[in-house]
Design a protein around this motif. Structure first.
Motif, short mmCIF file in Angstrom:
data_model
loop_
_atom_site.label_atom_id
_atom_site.label_comp_id
_atom_site.label_asym_id
_atom_site.label_seq_id
_atom_site.Cartn_x
_atom_site.Cartn_y
_atom_site.Cartn_z
N ALA A 245 0.83 -1.20 0.00
CA ALA A 245 0.00 0.00 0.00
C ALA A 245 0.87 1.25 0.00
CB ALA A 245 -0.91 0.01 1.22
N GLN A 246 0.27 2.38 -0.37
CA GLN A 246 0.98 3.65 -0.29
C GLN A 246 1.38 3.92 1.15
OE1 GLN A 246 1.35 3.90 -3.94
NE2 GLN A 246 1.81 5.88 -3.00
N ALA A 247 2.56 4.48 1.34
CA ALA A 247 3.06 4.74 2.68
C ALA A 247 2.53 6.08 3.19
CB ALA A 247 4.59 4.71 2.69
N ASP A 248 1.23 6.08 3.48
CA ASP A 248 0.58 7.21 4.15
C ASP A 248 0.44 6.82 5.62
OD1 ASP A 248 0.32 8.33 1.63
OD2 ASP A 248 -1.81 7.84 1.42
N LEU A 249 1.23 7.42 6.47
CA LEU A 249 1.36 6.96 7.85
C LEU A 249 1.35 8.14 8.82
CD1 LEU A 249 4.44 4.61 7.28
CD2 LEU A 249 2.05 3.95 7.14
N VAL A 250 0.85 7.88 10.02
CA VAL A 250 0.88 8.89 11.08
C VAL A 250 1.46 8.26 12.33
CG1 VAL A 250 -0.43 10.57 12.41
CG2 VAL A 250 -1.22 9.90 10.13
N LEU A 251 2.48 8.90 12.87
CA LEU A 251 3.10 8.46 14.12
C LEU A 251 2.60 9.38 15.23
CD1 LEU A 251 5.12 6.19 14.79
CD2 LEU A 251 6.96 7.88 14.59
N LEU A 252 1.99 8.79 16.26
CA LEU A 252 1.34 9.54 17.33
C LEU A 252 2.03 9.35 18.66
CD1 LEU A 252 -2.26 8.43 16.34
CD2 LEU A 252 -1.42 10.78 16.19
N ARG A 253 2.13 10.43 19.42
CA ARG A 253 2.71 10.35 20.76
C ARG A 253 1.58 10.48 21.79
NH1 ARG A 253 7.67 10.50 22.79
NH2 ARG A 253 8.57 11.09 20.75
N PRO A 254 1.36 9.46 22.61
CA PRO A 254 0.30 9.53 23.62
C PRO A 254 0.79 10.22 24.89
CG PRO A 254 1.36 7.40 23.73
CD PRO A 254 2.05 8.16 22.61
N SER A 255 -0.16 10.52 25.76
CA SER A 255 0.15 11.05 27.10
C SER A 255 1.10 12.24 27.04
CB SER A 255 0.74 9.93 27.97
OG SER A 255 -0.12 8.82 28.01
N THR A 256 0.80 13.16 26.11
CA THR A 256 1.62 14.36 25.94
C THR A 256 0.71 15.57 25.95
OG1 THR A 256 3.04 13.05 24.47
CG2 THR A 256 3.42 15.42 24.50
N PRO A 257 0.23 15.97 27.13
CA PRO A 257 -0.74 17.08 27.18
C PRO A 257 -0.18 18.36 26.57
CG PRO A 257 -0.64 15.92 29.28
CD PRO A 257 0.51 15.42 28.46
N TRP A 258 -0.97 18.99 25.72
CA TRP A 258 -0.62 20.27 25.13
C TRP A 258 -1.90 21.07 24.90
CZ3 TRP A 258 -2.20 21.57 20.06
CH2 TRP A 258 -2.76 20.52 19.32
N THR A 259 -1.76 22.37 24.98
CA THR A 259 -2.91 23.25 24.83
C THR A 259 -2.79 24.03 23.53
OG1 THR A 259 -3.13 23.45 27.23
CG2 THR A 259 -4.20 25.14 25.89
N LEU A 260 -3.87 24.02 22.75
CA LEU A 260 -3.87 24.68 21.45
C LEU A 260 -3.78 26.19 21.60
CD1 LEU A 260 -4.17 24.63 18.39
CD2 LEU A 260 -6.64 24.44 18.69
N ARG A 261 -2.76 26.76 20.97
CA ARG A 261 -2.55 28.20 20.98
C ARG A 261 -2.79 28.76 19.57
NH1 ARG A 261 3.54 28.09 22.32
NH2 ARG A 261 3.27 26.50 20.68
N LEU A 262 -3.02 30.04 19.50
CA LEU A 262 -3.27 30.68 18.21
C LEU A 262 -2.11 30.45 17.25
CD1 LEU A 262 -5.58 32.43 17.05
CD2 LEU A 262 -4.19 34.44 17.60
N CYS A 263 -0.89 30.45 17.76
CA CYS A 263 0.28 30.31 16.90
C CYS A 263 0.44 28.89 16.34
CB CYS A 263 1.55 30.71 17.64
SG CYS A 263 1.91 29.71 19.10
N ASP A 264 -0.33 27.93 16.86
CA ASP A 264 -0.26 26.55 16.37
C ASP A 264 -1.10 26.33 15.12
OD1 ASP A 264 1.32 25.69 18.59
OD2 ASP A 264 -0.50 25.55 19.82
N ILE A 265 -1.99 27.26 14.83
CA ILE A 265 -2.98 27.06 13.76
C ILE A 265 -2.36 27.37 12.40
CG2 ILE A 265 -5.19 27.86 12.85
CD1 ILE A 265 -5.90 28.56 15.83
N LEU A 266 -2.41 26.39 11.49
CA LEU A 266 -1.83 26.56 10.16
C LEU A 266 -2.86 26.94 9.10
CD1 LEU A 266 0.76 23.63 10.00
CD2 LEU A 266 1.09 25.99 10.74
N SER A 267 -4.14 26.78 9.37
CA SER A 267 -5.15 27.20 8.40
C SER A 267 -5.04 28.70 8.15
CB SER A 267 -6.56 26.87 8.92
OG SER A 267 -6.80 25.48 8.86
N LYS A 268 -5.24 29.08 6.91
CA LYS A 268 -5.02 30.47 6.51
C LYS A 268 -5.91 31.45 7.26
CE LYS A 268 -4.37 32.97 2.13
NZ LYS A 268 -4.48 32.81 0.66
N CYS A 269 -7.11 31.01 7.69
CA CYS A 269 -8.03 31.91 8.38
C CYS A 269 -7.53 32.32 9.76
CB CYS A 269 -9.41 31.27 8.50
SG CYS A 269 -9.45 29.80 9.53
#
Length: 454
Positions: free
Chosen positions: A387-411
């Motif tokens: 299959a195509q190598a479309d993969l996601v590597l996830l790190r569990p138990s890593t609390p983080w809070t979403l900040r405005l500077c984290d957002i990549l969407s153009k809006c």
């Protein structure tokens, strides 16, 4: 070029095991469970020790609005595909309500060209049905076009199809899956008129669910299901938002890729917003969560969450629909409907898994496997050799809070700003290329056009 990811916990097709995946160029070369002592682990040019991390297939988001062409002041294919990569989304299917609308074959060809030039991850585009273009549906290439989008209720882009003759013609003539936006426009108009008489020309957003209520959704979805049964069309109902609509769908599982059309003929999608929020959240978030169909009651959300595991809901997508914050000002009438979600859909669903709403295996089924089966996608959506190598590597138990500077969407905003997540996307691979790693986009490659086994 060979890359080996070892000691990861793989989640795939209902199984969970520690193992090693080797990527060669753009494909998965081998998958070896740690318990397999009979096969040698292939040599590799690069080795990643993923102990403590989870590895899943790339997410396939079947429902996004990347706004290109014509609406690029708020989003474009380059910006939103970068946000997708950062969120573990490696393939997307984009909607036709852009400028010009994707309702002509020439417009579809132009979007494929834009995808090839600009998209960091894999792409496909829906063809939009109208009152007058049913004759074009039979000319669509089933190997290249994901499906036909039909707006049976008013929404962004003024692509409403509400005449009985036109609807029947589209259902009867489409050789491809039809994805419907189901809201009854006649009911919406009547309820909006009554709401304006009571609350003024632009009622507060807290009344949005009164205007676009359960009956608005159920009546339209019931009609779509009826048309599908009458004509034999393949129907997928987008963003189901009410408990009542769930009664219209079967719990039978989809068969695998080649056989899915012989299995479940009517399927349902839930979107992130309707799984996260209730109408009580309008007081806290206002127009940030204004979308069509509207966010509804806690009972509706509870039913939708239950449907993720009982089989009534088949896929989870985002309906990612960016608007500038200035366009979200106002109430039920003036504020634009839609929100950006593609970057944070996976971590949002994994948070629901932590809360016991569903298992991590089911998250992968709803966001990776079933979209691949439903649309008969070639070589994606699973961790399989070849299959195509479309993969996601996830790190569990890593609390983080979403900040405005984290957002990549153009809006530049998200209704999730300030929320804390326990999972983080560590790496995203698209066709064997590392496109995202620990906060950084690697934009030295392009996604591929999605091909369908039809």
């Amino acid at each position: 070029m060979k890359t080996r990811i070892e000691n990861a916990t793989l989640i795939n097709e209902g199984q969970r095991f520690i193992g090693t995946i080797t990527i060669e160029d753009d494909k998965i070369m081998s998958i070896l469970p740690a318990s397999d002592t009979t096969h040698a682990i292939p040599e590799a040019d690069s080795v990643i020790d993923a102990e403590g991390l989870y590895l899943i297939p790339g997410v396939i988001d079947e429902h996004v609005h990347f706004r290109e062409p014509g609406l690029t002041h708020k989003a474009d294919i380059a910006s939103e595909s970068r946000a997708a990569a950062a969120g573990g989304v490696t393939s997307y299917m984009d909607m036709p309500n852009v400028i010009p609308q994707t309702t002509a074959l020439e417009a579809l060809e132009a979007k494929w060209k834009l995808g090839a030039e600009k998209s960091l991850v894999n792409y496909s585009f829906f063809f939009g049905a109208t009152h007058t273009n049913a004759d074009l549906l039979e000319r669509l290439d089933p190997r290249r076009v994901c499906g036909v989008k039909l707006f049976m209720g008013s929404s962004t882009g003024n692509m409403l199809v509400d005449r009985a003759e036109s609807l029947h013609d589209i259902f009867a003539r489409s050789p491809l899956l039809i994805m419907t936006h189901c809201e009854d426009s006649t009911l919406i108009s009547a309820r909006l008129k009554a709401c304006r008489e009571r609350y003024g020309d632009d009622p507060d957003v807290c009344h949005h669910a009164e205007i676009r209520n359960e009956e608005v959704c159920f009546r339209s979805t019931e009609l779509a299901v009826q048309l599908a049964h009458e004509t034999g069309a393949r129907l997928h109902v987008a963003h189901v938002s009410t408990a009542r609509e769930l009664s219209l769908f079967s719990t039978a599982p989809l068969q695998d890729n080649a056989g899915c059309l012989n299995g479940k003929s009517v399927t349902a999608e839930a979107c992130i917003a309707h799984l996260l929020y209730t109408e009580a959240d309008y007081a806290r978030l206002g127009t940030r969560i204004k979308c069509n169909p509207a966010i509804k009651t806690e009972a509706d959300r509870t039913a939708l969450r239950r449907a993720l595991t009982d089989g009534h809901i088949d896929t989870v997508a985002t309906d990612h629909a960016p608007h500038l914050w200035s366009e979200k000002e106002g109430g039920c009438v003036k504020a634009a409907s839609g929100m950006p979600m593609v970057q944070f859909s996976l971590v949002s669903m994994l948070k629901r898994a932590d809360e016991g709403v569903l298992s991590m295996e089911r998250v992968v089924e709803l966001m990776c496997h079933t979209p691949a089966r439903l649309f008969q996608i070639q070589g994606r959506g699973f961790l399989r050799e070849g299959a195509q190598a479309d993969l996601v590597l996830l790190r569990p138990s890593t609390p983080w809070t979403l900040r405005l500077c984290d957002i990549l969407s153009k809006c530049g905003w998200s209704p999730l700003e300030g929320e804390t997540f326990n999972w983080a996307v560590e790496r995203t691979y698209c066709n064997g290329h590392l496109v995202y790693h620990h906060g950084q986009i690697h934009a030295d490659s392009r996604g591929q056009q999605i091909i369908f086994n039809r």
